[in-house]
Design an enzyme around this catalytic site. Sequence first.
Site, PDB file in Angstrom:
ATOM      1  N   CYS B 132       0.811  -1.227   0.000  1.00 30.75           N
ATOM      2  CA  CYS B 132       0.000   0.000   0.000  1.00 30.75           C
ATOM      3  C   CYS B 132       0.842   1.274   0.000  1.00 30.75           C
ATOM      4  O   CYS B 132       0.604   2.197  -0.780  1.00 30.75           O
ATOM      5  CB  CYS B 132      -0.956   0.001   1.182  1.00 30.75           C
ATOM      6  SG  CYS B 132      -0.179  -0.418   2.759  1.00 30.75           S
ATOM      7  N   HIS B 252      -3.233   6.504   4.254  1.00 27.12           N
ATOM      8  CA  HIS B 252      -1.805   6.665   4.528  1.00 27.12           C
ATOM      9  C   HIS B 252      -1.343   8.045   4.044  1.00 27.12           C
ATOM     10  O   HIS B 252      -1.705   8.474   2.950  1.00 27.12           O
ATOM     11  CB  HIS B 252      -0.982   5.630   3.748  1.00 27.12           C
ATOM     12  CG  HIS B 252      -1.044   4.240   4.298  1.00 27.12           C
ATOM     13  ND1 HIS B 252      -1.689   3.900   5.465  1.00 27.12           N
ATOM     14  CD2 HIS B 252      -0.528   3.073   3.811  1.00 27.12           C
ATOM     15  CE1 HIS B 252      -1.554   2.604   5.692  1.00 27.12           C
ATOM     16  NE2 HIS B 252      -0.867   2.079   4.702  1.00 27.12           N
TER      17      HIS B 252
END
Lengths: 348, 348
Positions: B132, B252
């Site tokens: 990710c 994130h």
Amino acid sequence: MANTSGYHVAVVGATGAVGQQMIKTLVNRKFPYNKLTLLSSSRSAGKKITVNGEEITVQEAVPESFEGVDIALFSAGGSVSKKFAPEAVKRGAIVIDNTSAFRMDPEVPLVVPEVNEEDIQKHNGIIANPNCSTIQMVVALEPVRKNFGLKRVLVSTYQAVSGSGAAAIQELNDETKALLEGQTYEPHVLPVKGDKKHYQIAFNAIPQIDVFTDNGFTFEEMKMINETKKIMHMPELKVSATCVRIPVATGHSESVYFETEKDGINAGQIREVLASAPGVVLEDRPEEQIYPMAVNAVGKYDTFVGRIRKDPDEDNGFHMWVVSDNLLKGAASNSIQIAESLIRMGLI
Amino acid sequence: MANTSGYHVAVVGATGAVGQQMIKTLVNRKFPYNKLTLLSSSRSAGKKITVNGEEITVQEAVPESFEGVDIALFSAGGSVSKKFAPEAVKRGAIVIDNTSAFRMDPEVPLVVPEVNEEDIQKHNGIIANPNCSTIQMVVALEPVRKNFGLKRVLVSTYQAVSGSGAAAIQELNDETKALLEGQTYEPHVLPVKGDKKHYQIAFNAIPQIDVFTDNGFTFEEMKMINETKKIMHMPELKVSATCVRIPVATGHSESVYFETEKDGINAGQIREVLASAPGVVLEDRPEEQIYPMAVNAVGKYDTFVGRIRKDPDEDNGFHMWVVSDNLLKGAASNSIQIAESLIRMGLI
């Protein structure tokens, strides 16, 4: 003049997040005060604070408040410092100022005792306490500079909301509670109380601390850049910063990349000089999952350093993770260390 | 073989945090499936998931589950992928694997469609979906590389707990609630479920994602380093990473420093190429406090980039702030984009 019976200390901004820690730190470090004057804006005047069993009423700061004061610790915002620090100096006090008001003034020493205590000697009444995020970084960088030289520093910060004061801590708590209960919350403090827009900090990361300058960096980032060079006496040092607020109440964390001047250094040597450095606690045992964390730093005066490792590509490059209590070493305890240095150096 | 009536798609790990997003994304992006098989471990088998009004019972994954499957999306941990991906391939499926099991296998393309879609052509049954934190970074770096070349990347991450799965989201919520109510909470998931010690994530920052490798970097950091080089076809690229978990559920954030190959570039030029780059949304108006934030990225497929500014000292150095939904572009939607590329490129 040496004062063996103790000093008259004033705390300006006594009811704020840092002011409260200043009072606690004076007590905890057994600072030799014989009188404590607690000052604030008119709004907080009249509040009573119990210090070491004694109840002290907070008074509104006026120029006359500083009559007879030996050491005045300021942490009530830059405008208060600009207004009252000269008044305190005029009345014979030495001002230790935790705001950004005088930090870059060439006549004012900017001091982290572990790094440049000797600069205190050059004071003209005011000594500036650096920005919280700067202090912990230079405490960790100084042993590197001293032993191996320093060429370059890049830092990304993970900063606690208490850097924005007690109202920001309250906002983090209230907002987090509201969101967990499925309610809404209208932020009004963070990222910057005086800026136009306010954003959710709970479960978020905000890449803005203080307002923006024209070059796209925030003031907080420029403080880290400029203050680091001044404290370390390295105007030529390459420094850049990205400052980010995260949902932590207290304890700033920093991802710091640095390059040494000296070639052929390994991570073990960096670890070694940090292990014996003043004000530094080395917490670097990845095999046992030992590394610094904000929640462990709260209430402590030290700067915690770990995750030290060589950059995979840059021969002189290293990474480290630096954590400290932003209200203590980042503000209150560094200020009181400066006062302790004044005494030890016979300057008061 | 072109399949005009749609594809039989299997989701392995259908009840997990990423699996759930894969199912949603298949529906939301109107992926042309004519059959959806939902697979899991025996523990979650029997659960019923409603997809687009149709109730589907989750089945335990066995080799035979992949009979007739055209595309198998895996996100149930590396060991599950290692065991069942070859079984799926043997039965004629193309596997898109979201675990780290095959990412660094030279026979397996590691794909972010905005960066290296053409690598899909070389697949031998398995296509790996990158980590990710890597995906969003390369989406933002590729336009820079393409236009100005790229020499070096240093990243510090601010990663959401959902990267550790649904149990970590639960832990963040439960722990935060407990601490706000003055209760204690014994962490048992973060930073790494399978590691020895567990630490508080609420109101904290943990500089450990995945377990440590022998060189002092974590596996997460090594993934960012190695995967970035593989995806961008730049084994010589200098990359280093510090990966940190913060108390954010989803989204994130990354503080990225990079150096261009080309000299004399300014921040405006970086902004310009990012503004028109695929998969990128430029959010960079500091004067209006516009910059990417995790809470704004949730539920979106794009990568958001802002805070672009030239390094004060390094002529070719720049900083930027990169944010994306780690469950979508960081996992589910990138996997489904790969499947869409397979169709568009006539490879299935």
